[in-house]
Design an enzyme around this catalytic site. Structure first.
Site, mmCIF file in Angstrom:
data_model
loop_
_atom_site.group_PDB
_atom_site.id
_atom_site.type_symbol
_atom_site.label_atom_id
_atom_site.label_comp_id
_atom_site.label_asym_id
_atom_site.label_seq_id
_atom_site.Cartn_x
_atom_site.Cartn_y
_atom_site.Cartn_z
ATOM 1 N N ASP A 159 0.881 -1.160 0.000
ATOM 2 C CA ASP A 159 0.000 0.000 0.000
ATOM 3 C C ASP A 159 0.923 1.216 0.000
ATOM 4 O O ASP A 159 1.437 1.629 1.038
ATOM 5 C CB ASP A 159 -0.904 -0.012 1.225
ATOM 6 N N HIS A 162 1.118 6.598 0.232
ATOM 7 C CA HIS A 162 1.917 7.717 0.739
ATOM 8 C C HIS A 162 3.302 7.774 0.104
ATOM 9 O O HIS A 162 4.089 8.646 0.465
ATOM 10 C CB HIS A 162 2.122 7.584 2.252
ATOM 11 N N GLN A 185 -5.694 10.995 -4.253
ATOM 12 C CA GLN A 185 -6.703 11.807 -3.571
ATOM 13 C C GLN A 185 -6.153 13.212 -3.337
ATOM 14 O O GLN A 185 -4.945 13.436 -3.413
ATOM 15 C CB GLN A 185 -7.088 11.104 -2.256
ATOM 16 N N LYS A 188 -2.868 13.925 -1.481
ATOM 17 C CA LYS A 188 -1.698 13.102 -1.728
ATOM 18 C C LYS A 188 -0.586 13.877 -2.425
ATOM 19 O O LYS A 188 -0.755 15.002 -2.869
ATOM 20 C CB LYS A 188 -2.094 11.866 -2.547
ATOM 21 N N ARG A 236 -12.459 2.727 -14.275
ATOM 22 C CA ARG A 236 -11.633 3.422 -15.259
ATOM 23 C C ARG A 236 -11.437 4.886 -14.873
ATOM 24 O O ARG A 236 -12.380 5.574 -14.498
ATOM 25 C CB ARG A 236 -12.264 3.332 -16.641
#
Length: 388
Positions: A159, A162, A185, A188, A236
């Site tokens: 993951d 970050h 997002q 980020k 998508r």
């Protein structure tokens, strides 16, 4: 409200004519979804190359990236996924929404990353995936985790929400031999408001092709007769978002270099404050992207920590409380949980419980400011902590 002048930090998101030109370029194509335009395809090639991966697949958001990757890796009912207990809830929910059981394990009190020893203790015959989270862009112990993965036949899923641009011993995220996911997002390190990506290392073309089908309703490229091969969903990414992300990617390296310099200074200043302990890193992680500037105030109660965050915000710092332990959220217990009580999980996750109570983080735009602002930030933290 404190009347003293607050330090000035850059705005986030950052953008300029590169994003404007990209949006016009996408608009002028006359085709705004990935099957008719060039922006998503171009972004995927550029993002994969930047991270040393063979393939990248752009998707609607970082949570969907995790869910898609886990599904491609065979996660579903009857399987378990090991995740750090200190993380954003999507790490857990992505597995739970596939019908799997999420098994939270403790983290290192220094780096806030998943504890490899806790991973080993949690392995069962049902463990399908181990999910390290590179907390705040400071990478987890990928050497030990890779060894655990190889010895037990359980793949890793990074993951990396970050960790855009981060490196472990000179290797980029896509060069570490495991699938990884990213988020775009709004907060980020690079963003189009929302968006995500799954990157596939060399030798995982089959997994990439499976992911492409599943992210596009199970429909193969060029299909004109609705020949949906497998079950999927619509994840998508659109052409406009991809055009923005292409511009964001081009300035990522320069921003990481600035953040790394500023964190070196700010962490030293924070570490000199009585009662404050900044997040530590692993020297083998030789390029950290610093999504957050995190620190702890050990011994403080959660209530007082929250009040301290409010006071920092009043003084002009973009401060936030640390993530809540996932097992201490109502969402975690809705479905897909291990056969343990909350208390039992907490007992084996003492570091997570402590960090969740005493951790504070500052938005990464703080680290894009000048050295003067690092000193001003540390002074505010020292003042607020002293009077807490």
């Amino acid at each position: 409200m404190d009347v003293r002048q607050a330090p000035k930090f850059p705005a986030w998101p950052q953008y300029d004519d590169a994003e404007r030109e990209g949006l016009i370029r996408a608009l002028d194509q006359g085709q705004w979804w990935r099957m008719g335009g060039d922006e998503v395809d171009s972004f995927e090639r550029e993002f994969a190359d930047h991270h040393g991966a063979e393939h990248a697949l752009a998707v609607t958001n970082g949570t969907h990236a995790l869910e898609l990757a886990l599904q491609v890796m065979g996660v579903g009912p009857g399987t378990e996924v090991i995740v750090p207990a200190f993380t954003f809830i999507s790490s857990s929910q992505a597995a739970q929404r596939l019908g799997a059981v999420t098994v939270p394990v403790d983290v290192d009190p220094h780096t806030y990353n998943i504890d490899p020893a806790a991973v080993v203790a949690a392995l069962t015959p049902r463990t399908k995936v181990i999910m390290p989270v590179h907390m705040a862009g400071l990478m987890a112990d990928m050497d030990t985790l890779a060894k655990i993965s190889a010895e037990n036949g359980v793949p890793l899923l990074q993951d990396a929400a970050h960790a855009h641009g981060a490196q472990w011993q000179g290797k980029r995220v896509g060069e570490l031999g495991s699938i990884a996911t990213f988020s775009f997002q709004n907060g980020k390190l690079m963003t189009a408001g929302e968006g995500g990506a799954v990157v596939f290392p060399e030798g995982q073309t089959e997994s990439y092709e499976m992911a492409f089908l599943r992210h596009s309703c199970g429909r193969p490229r060029g299909d004109r007769r609705y020949l949906h091969r497998i079950s999927g969903s619509n994840m998508r990414l659109n052409e406009f978002s991809a055009s923005v992300l292409r511009a964001q990617l081009r300035r990522l390296d320069e921003q990481i270099a600035v953040r790394d310099q500023r964190w070196t200074l700010l962490s030293e200043l924070l570490g000199a404050i009585d009662g404050v302990v900044p997040q530590g890193g692993d020297v083998r992680a030789d390029r950290n992207s610093h999504y957050m500037a995190m620190f702890r105030v050990p011994g403080i109660s959660e209530e007082n920590r929250n009040a301290l965050v409010d006071r920092l915000v009043e003084r002009g710092l973009p401060a936030f409380a640390g993530f809540r332990a996932i097992y201490r959220t109502e969402a975690f217990w809705e479905f897909g949980v291990p056969d343990e009580s909350l208390e039992a999980i907490a007992d084996r996750c003492p570091n997570t419980d402590a960090i969740s109570q005493d951790c504070i983080w500052l938005h990464h735009r703080v680290l894009l400011a000048g050295e003067q602002e690092m000193h001003a930030t540390a002074e505010i933290v020292a003042d607020v902590v002293a009077t807490a």
